[in-house]
Design a protein around this motif. Structure first.
Motif, PDB file in Angstrom:
ATOM      1  N   TRP A   1      -5.342   0.481  -7.515  1.00  0.00           N
ATOM      2  CA  TRP A   1      -6.192  -0.125  -6.482  1.00  0.00           C
ATOM      3  C   TRP A   1      -6.765  -1.475  -6.916  1.00  0.00           C
ATOM      4  O   TRP A   1      -6.982  -2.349  -6.079  1.00  0.00           O
TER       5      TRP A   1
ATOM      6  N   THR B   1      -6.438  -4.977  -4.767  1.00  0.00           N
ATOM      7  CA  THR B   1      -7.583  -5.864  -4.499  1.00  0.00           C
ATOM      8  C   THR B   1      -7.260  -7.302  -4.878  1.00  0.00           C
ATOM      9  O   THR B   1      -7.587  -8.243  -4.131  1.00  0.00           O
TER      10      THR B   1
ATOM     11  N   LEU C   1     -12.421   5.473  -5.331  1.00  0.00           N
ATOM     12  CA  LEU C   1     -11.574   4.506  -4.619  1.00  0.00           C
ATOM     13  C   LEU C   1     -12.340   3.795  -3.511  1.00  0.00           C
ATOM     14  O   LEU C   1     -12.078   2.621  -3.217  1.00  0.00           O
TER      15      LEU C   1
ATOM     16  N   ILE D   1      -7.596   5.297   1.790  1.00  0.00           N
ATOM     17  CA  ILE D   1      -6.808   4.300   2.521  1.00  0.00           C
ATOM     18  C   ILE D   1      -6.960   4.507   4.022  1.00  0.00           C
ATOM     19  O   ILE D   1      -6.899   3.545   4.804  1.00  0.00           O
TER      20      ILE D   1
ATOM     21  N   HIS E   1      -6.067   9.267  -2.411  1.00  0.00           N
ATOM     22  CA  HIS E   1      -5.621   7.954  -1.931  1.00  0.00           C
ATOM     23  C   HIS E   1      -5.529   7.943  -0.414  1.00  0.00           C
ATOM     24  O   HIS E   1      -5.941   6.967   0.236  1.00  0.00           O
TER      25      HIS E   1
ATOM     26  N   ALA F   1     -12.614  -0.066  -2.518  1.00  0.00           N
ATOM     27  CA  ALA F   1     -12.364  -0.505  -1.136  1.00  0.00           C
ATOM     28  C   ALA F   1     -13.510  -1.353  -0.613  1.00  0.00           C
ATOM     29  O   ALA F   1     -13.301  -2.313   0.136  1.00  0.00           O
TER      30      ALA F   1
ATOM     31  N   PHE G   1       0.827  -1.205   0.000  1.00  0.00           N
ATOM     32  CA  PHE G   1       0.000   0.000   0.000  1.00  0.00           C
ATOM     33  C   PHE G   1       0.864   1.259   0.000  1.00  0.00           C
ATOM     34  O   PHE G   1       0.495   2.269  -0.597  1.00  0.00           O
TER      35      PHE G   1
ATOM     36  N   ASN H   1      -7.171   4.262 -10.045  1.00  0.00           N
ATOM     37  CA  ASN H   1      -8.108   3.128  -9.945  1.00  0.00           C
ATOM     38  C   ASN H   1      -7.420   1.817 -10.304  1.00  0.00           C
ATOM     39  O   ASN H   1      -7.625   0.786  -9.644  1.00  0.00           O
TER      40      ASN H   1
END
Length: 459
Positions: free
Chosen positions: A424, A428, A363, A284, A280, A367, A262, A421
């Motif tokens: 991220w 994932t 985001l 996060i 971000h 998440a 991360f 994106n």
């Protein structure tokens, strides 16, 4: 079907939640410190300083989890010895853990002061962001030493089943951190406005107070007298130190591989722009809050697993672990729904900059999708840690985040043009990989323990 399942695991749900909820409170405290820093800076300064918080937190949390991981090596050992009713050994383990953690804290401070602060200029970040980031990071680096002293006594108490006290210390510590942060950042009561450096100073003061209070509580409380008979601050034993490090070092690596992924993502996003980096940080920060709650459940799973492992009660060990999986699946399903439904509103907690809010909202939908994977992978790590299985899970985390997550995120985000994106999406996929592989490892190890327990009486 669900009623039958609930009836079967009901006693374990109650036991686990009774143990987990106070741990969740204290675990969330670590994240609340950085979340409060982001909120205070976002509202009382500007987007550039919020981006500096994102950059520093993405770097410092990697340093912090190394220390936290080492400190976690104490908990399963205390839980196992407590299960065997070996009180004297608990005090000896505490002595060794305290010395190790203080030493590690000093090493991590020196690493930041003489390493990271020199390298930060060469990470391709916006120069104004780096200017604000340096003094903030310098103050946080000092705070790692009292944080690890706090952790030593916290992990000792929790390993013995005393989980509420650390929660109360964390709650009061965070309240003090928020109040001081606002005073220092905004400039109140005759204090000159300090900007982002103000939240660094408030965090340092907060952690010094928390370390002092937790140490005094453990050393003075009647609950721990029988465990502290063999505790000596100057006592260190090679065998016990190695026991702690053999668990703590792989745990530190597990957290490092995930958190560094991360952090690496934050650095990649920083090369896109400060607005994306600020977005971000918002997403996060919210995801980290739910992760730390899941981490609290995982810590409780470590303790219960360690107790049952010490007692050689492998049937209860497996049922208790499965109950922890159930609890986290329900909780993370709820947070996933909240993230998706409220994605347009949650970013306003941090900032009113619409360009930042727009990206952060996107985001938060991503998440929402990875909540289940994030929760189940950390519970899997916690259960396996309780039985002392740390090496293979460490390799799994490296594979998931640095062979799958970051490379895929880099390709999707920077090479295929999906931007923040895409990065991220890679994260994932890394969480999904870790979740599945750790669950398979859990199934294999716990079934093996149960099978051996059935076979051994026959010999």
């Amino acid at each position: 079907m669900l009623e039958k399942l609930y009836s079967r695991y009901k006693p374990y749900y109650k036991e686990n939640l009774h143990l987990a909820l106070p741990i969740v409170g204290s675990q969330v405290g670590h994240t609340l410190v950085h979340m409060a820093d982001s909120v205070i800076v976002g509202h009382f300064t500007d987007t550039t300083q919020l981006a500096a918080v994102s950059l520093v937190n993405s770097i410092f949390i990697l340093i912090m989890v190394i220390g936290l991981g080492i400190s976690y090596g104490l908990t399963p050992l205390i839980a196992q010895e407590h299960g065997r009713q070996n009180d004297d050994e608990c005090g000896r383990l505490l002595s060794n853990s305290l010395i190790i953690n203080v030493f590690v804290g000093i090493i991590l401070y020196l690493l930041v002061h003489f390493g990271v602060l020199l390298v930060i200029d060469h990470l391709g970040q916006t120069p104004a962001v780096v200017t604000y980031a340096k003094p903030y990071l310098g103050l946080l680096s000092v705070s790692i030493i009292p944080l690890l002293v706090f952790q030593t006594f916290k992990q000792f108490a929790e390993g013995l089943g005393f989980t509420k006290q650390a929660m109360f210390v964390s709650i009061w510590g965070n309240a003090i951190n928020i109040i001081l942060g606002i005073v220092f950042v905004k400039g109140m009561f005759g204090i000159k406005p300090m900007g982002v450096s103000g939240v660094g100073l408030s965090t340092l003061i907060d952690r010094l107070l928390m370390a002092t209070v937790m140490a005094v509580y453990v050393l003075r409380s009647k609950h721990f007298k029988k465990y502290l008979i063999s505790f000596k601050i100057t006592f260190i034993d090679k065998l016990r130190a190695m026991q702690i490090i053999k668990i703590g070092a792989p745990v530190a690596m597990q957290y490092s591989f995930e958190i560094s992924a991360f952090s690496g993502a934050a650095v990649l996003i920083g090369t896109i722009g400060a607005v994306e980096q600020a977005a971000h940080q918002i997403a996060i920060s919210l995801a980290a809050m739910t992760y730390m709650i899941a981490s609290g459940v995982a810590s409780a799973a470590t303790i219960k697993t360690g107790n049952n492992f010490g007692k050689k009660n492998f049937a209860d060990l497996r049922k208790s672990a499965i109950a922890s999986y159930h609890v986290i699946l329900v909780f993370m399903s709820c947070t996933a729904v909240i993230f998706v439904l409220a994605h347009l509103y949650l970013p306003f907690i941090y900032t009113e900059d619409l360009s930042v809010v727009k990206i952060a909202a996107q985001l938060l939908i991503i998440a929402g999708f990875f909540q289940l994977f994030d929760g189940t992978q950390v519970v899997g790590l916690g259960v396996l840690r309780g039985i002392g299985d740390v090496n293979v899970p460490t390799m799994i985390t490296f594979l998931a985040y640095w062979v799958v997550g970051i490379p895929v995120g880099y390709l999707l985000g920077l090479k295929f043009g999906l931007g923040v994106n895409g990065i991220w999406y890679g994260l994932t996929l890394g969480l999904l990989t870790a979740s599945v592989l750790l669950f398979l490892r859990f199934q294999n190890k716990t079934k093996m323990l149960n099978d051996n327990a059935v076979i051994s009486p026959q010999h």
